[in-house]
Write a protein that holds these residues in place. Sequence first.
Motif, PDB file in Angstrom:
ATOM      1  N   ASN A 143       0.771  -1.293   0.027  1.00 24.75           N
ATOM      2  CA  ASN A 143       0.035   0.078  -0.030  1.00 24.75           C
ATOM      3  C   ASN A 143       0.988   1.244   0.012  1.00 24.75           C
ATOM      4  N   ALA A 144       1.974   1.356   0.799  1.00 24.72           N
ATOM      5  CA  ALA A 144       2.847   2.443   0.792  1.00 24.72           C
ATOM      6  C   ALA A 144       3.546   2.626  -0.186  1.00 24.72           C
ATOM      7  N   ARG A 145       3.983   1.308  -1.123  1.00 20.10           N
ATOM      8  CA  ARG A 145       4.825   1.405  -2.191  1.00 20.10           C
ATOM      9  C   ARG A 145       3.786   2.094  -3.338  1.00 20.10           C
ATOM     10  N   ALA A 146       2.762   1.480  -3.233  1.00 16.35           N
ATOM     11  CA  ALA A 146       1.563   2.247  -4.532  1.00 16.35           C
ATOM     12  C   ALA A 146       1.580   3.588  -4.255  1.00 16.35           C
ATOM     13  N   ALA A 147       1.386   4.101  -2.972  1.00 15.63           N
ATOM     14  CA  ALA A 147       1.460   5.599  -2.616  1.00 15.63           C
ATOM     15  C   ALA A 147       2.607   6.144  -3.142  1.00 15.63           C
ATOM     16  N   ALA A 196      12.472  10.261   1.902  1.00 17.07           N
ATOM     17  CA  ALA A 196      12.327   9.429   2.760  1.00 17.07           C
ATOM     18  C   ALA A 196      11.064   8.674   3.019  1.00 17.07           C
ATOM     19  N   SER A 197      10.069   8.950   2.384  1.00 15.65           N
ATOM     20  CA  SER A 197       9.083   7.589   2.210  1.00 15.65           C
ATOM     21  C   SER A 197       9.578   6.398   1.491  1.00 15.65           C
ATOM     22  N   ALA A 219       5.317   6.685   5.782  1.00 14.27           N
ATOM     23  CA  ALA A 219       5.869   6.843   4.526  1.00 14.27           C
ATOM     24  C   ALA A 219       4.515   7.625   3.833  1.00 14.27           C
ATOM     25  N   VAL A 220       3.490   6.684   4.177  1.00 15.15           N
ATOM     26  CA  VAL A 220       1.957   7.091   3.465  1.00 15.15           C
ATOM     27  C   VAL A 220       1.829   8.574   3.972  1.00 15.15           C
ATOM     28  N   ALA A 244      -4.076   2.815   4.979  1.00 18.19           N
ATOM     29  CA  ALA A 244      -2.840   2.678   5.945  1.00 18.19           C
ATOM     30  C   ALA A 244      -3.118   2.615   7.342  1.00 18.19           C
ATOM     31  N   HIS A 245      -4.047   3.836   7.698  1.00 13.59           N
ATOM     32  CA  HIS A 245      -4.370   4.015   8.966  1.00 13.59           C
ATOM     33  C   HIS A 245      -5.290   3.051   9.607  1.00 13.59           C
ATOM     34  N   ALA A 246      -6.039   2.640   8.787  1.00 15.64           N
ATOM     35  CA  ALA A 246      -7.056   1.582   9.136  1.00 15.64           C
ATOM     36  C   ALA A 246      -6.328   0.076   9.385  1.00 15.64           C
ATOM     37  N   LEU A 247      -5.264  -0.258   8.833  1.00 12.28           N
ATOM     38  CA  LEU A 247      -4.870  -1.505   9.063  1.00 12.28           C
ATOM     39  C   LEU A 247      -3.825  -1.162   9.988  1.00 12.28           C
TER      40      LEU A 247
END
Length: 399
Positions: free
Chosen positions: A254-258, A290-291, A341-342, A367-370
């Motif tokens: 998910n972060a990589r997609a962001a 940084a992300s 990162a997100v 990101a925040h839900a998981l």
Amino acid sequence: MSGGDRGFAGVGREEAVSRARELVPALRERAKRGEDERGMLPEIQADLHRSGLFRIVQPRRWGGMELDFVSLVDVPAELARGCASTAWNVGNYAIHQFLVALYDERTQDEVWGENPDVLIAAGIAYPQGQARRVDGGFVIGGHWNFSSGVDTAEWNQLAVTVRDGDRVTGHRMCMVHRGEFEIVDDWFVLGMCATGSKSVRAKDLFVPEHRALDMTTCRGAGDAPGSRSNPNPLYRIPYAALGSHCLVGAAIGNARAALELTCEHVKSRSTNYTGARMRDFQTVQQRVGASGARIEAAELLVRNDCIVAQEYATAGKVMDLEEKLRAKRNLAYAVTLCTEAVDLLHTVAGAIGIYDGYPIQRLFRDAHALAGHFSFAFDAHGSSWGLVAMGGEFASPTL
């Protein structure tokens, strides 16, 4: 009865990851509809069945891939580039296949004998279920929330605390068929909507002994009932220590997609007020950099946990308590890095980041839900490891 060498027994990890990668465009296209419907879409489920990705750690003798444990990070991480909810469910379904391999052979046959493609959900919080021993098994009841993917699951693994009066006598994971539990439609949430993580409940339900796995046999010593029929060291990896590593891929991907979508967005955008190119702002460059570092650090950290655990199991060694707690600490920290990162990438959007149509608005919520999952609570897992590292005592019957 065995499922034989049919299905996906010849698929390796690189091929499994490649199959996940091929699904990313379709997952991105369908993610909004899955979110609106609060569950996994039938066409996504069909694609995943065809690819075999639900069965990455299912024993080969039942037609599964029986890949190394690190595949539970790698495959969901790739899928999450398209949809974090899908990756979350695939990781969950896969680790439940792993756990079935630890049950008595009769349970494996009941679950996989007719349909080795069967999906299995879970309610993993022991305090939410209660059990008492009776002749031939247990009578259980409880209300378990966050049973991801339960709408399409034929079985559910329900965690219970076994009591004799007020005294706790054990912790079991009970295999329960779909017709024996009730689904509670309560999944109305901020993010990870397409996981369909509804609650389930059961009352006064008899579960035979062979379908009530004693979780103290799943701590890495190879003494689970299924260890005889599934001798691969994979199935000696301690479940309570590393079972939740199947979920971290959803955070990483998910972060990589962001990151990917932010870079695409920045490449094509100038600011509305000055006409300057966003990519020329040093603050934007720093946040993107940084992300990227956080995402790569998170992935390396949890993949290493899986590789080390597999090495221990292959050598016939059992991780000690501090090592098990280190894996849980690292898992929580990795998700913290992915969430940061997100967040950094979301700030790059400025005002347009609040619009539903902005590419990473859903990813920000997911990101925040998981990150709310207890396995990702760094305050809990960081302090547990710290206590033991400093010579303190920590007790967990299933760890």
